[in-house]
Design a protein around this motif. Structure first.
Motif, mmCIF file in Angstrom:
data_model
loop_
_atom_site.group_PDB
_atom_site.id
_atom_site.type_symbol
_atom_site.label_atom_id
_atom_site.label_comp_id
_atom_site.label_asym_id
_atom_site.label_seq_id
_atom_site.Cartn_x
_atom_site.Cartn_y
_atom_site.Cartn_z
ATOM 1 N N ALA A 93 0.834 -1.208 0.000
ATOM 2 C CA ALA A 93 0.000 0.000 0.000
ATOM 3 C C ALA A 93 0.866 1.254 0.000
ATOM 4 O O ALA A 93 0.573 2.221 -0.696
ATOM 5 C CB ALA A 93 -0.930 -0.007 1.210
ATOM 6 N N THR A 94 1.954 1.230 0.745
ATOM 7 C CA THR A 94 2.867 2.367 0.786
ATOM 8 C C THR A 94 3.545 2.561 -0.566
ATOM 9 O O THR A 94 3.601 3.676 -1.094
ATOM 10 C CB THR A 94 3.920 2.176 1.894
ATOM 11 N N LEU A 95 4.032 1.480 -1.147
ATOM 12 C CA LEU A 95 4.750 1.567 -2.428
ATOM 13 C C LEU A 95 3.852 1.998 -3.589
ATOM 14 O O LEU A 95 4.320 2.633 -4.523
ATOM 15 C CB LEU A 95 5.407 0.226 -2.755
ATOM 16 N N THR A 96 2.571 1.645 -3.535
ATOM 17 C CA THR A 96 1.666 1.960 -4.642
ATOM 18 C C THR A 96 0.843 3.221 -4.422
ATOM 19 O O THR A 96 0.039 3.590 -5.266
ATOM 20 C CB THR A 96 0.695 0.783 -4.887
ATOM 21 N N GLY A 97 1.047 3.871 -3.265
ATOM 22 C CA GLY A 97 0.306 5.090 -2.991
ATOM 23 C C GLY A 97 -1.099 4.857 -2.455
ATOM 24 O O GLY A 97 -1.908 5.781 -2.410
ATOM 25 N N LEU A 98 -1.423 3.627 -2.055
ATOM 26 C CA LEU A 98 -2.752 3.333 -1.524
ATOM 27 C C LEU A 98 -2.847 3.536 -0.015
ATOM 28 O O LEU A 98 -3.906 3.356 0.565
ATOM 29 C CB LEU A 98 -3.151 1.894 -1.871
ATOM 30 N N GLU A 99 -1.757 3.911 0.609
ATOM 31 C CA GLU A 99 -1.766 4.107 2.055
ATOM 32 C C GLU A 99 -2.850 5.102 2.477
ATOM 33 O O GLU A 99 -3.593 4.863 3.428
ATOM 34 C CB GLU A 99 -0.403 4.591 2.536
ATOM 35 N N SER A 100 -2.984 6.193 1.747
ATOM 36 C CA SER A 100 -3.993 7.197 2.116
ATOM 37 C C SER A 100 -5.414 6.658 1.916
ATOM 38 O O SER A 100 -6.315 6.978 2.695
ATOM 39 C CB SER A 100 -3.797 8.485 1.327
#
Length: 108
Positions: free
Chosen positions: A82-89
């Protein structure tokens, strides 16, 4: 599949198929926006919102999805991904209109 068909959830509540044309609708709320997506280990049906049983009351969440993935030893790959793909937010968003139902594979 037909209107009136009742499906049992994991926690023994029920979800009813209320419409099938022009789209499949669950409990008159969630509609299936994309159906029958073939995967190597099953099928995915994308729904427009969380399909809750009529009697279900959401408990107060302790963590958001991202926090759960970060703090659970067998979900760490999801947190990293999620962090690497920008899905963290997206996985951290607390707005109720942005509620997600996520099926997370374990690290093993």
């Amino acid at each position: 599949m037909h209107p009136g068909l009742t499906l049992m959830t994991w926690n023994s509540l029920t979800v009813e198929i209320t419409d099938v044309a022009p789209v499949v609708r669950l409990n008159g709320q969630a509609s299936v926006s994309q159906a029958d997506i073939a995967c190597s280990n099953g099928w995915v049906h994308v729904v427009s919102r969380v399909a809750t049983a009529a009697a279900y009351v959401f408990p107060a969440p302790m963590k958001n999805i991202f926090q759960l993935a970060q703090s659970t030893s067998y979900l760490t790959n999801i947190a990293v991904g999620a962090t690497l793909t920008g899905l963290e937010s997206d996985y951290s968003d607390e707005r109720s209109e942005f509620a997600l139902t996520v099926f997370l594979p374990t690290d093993t």
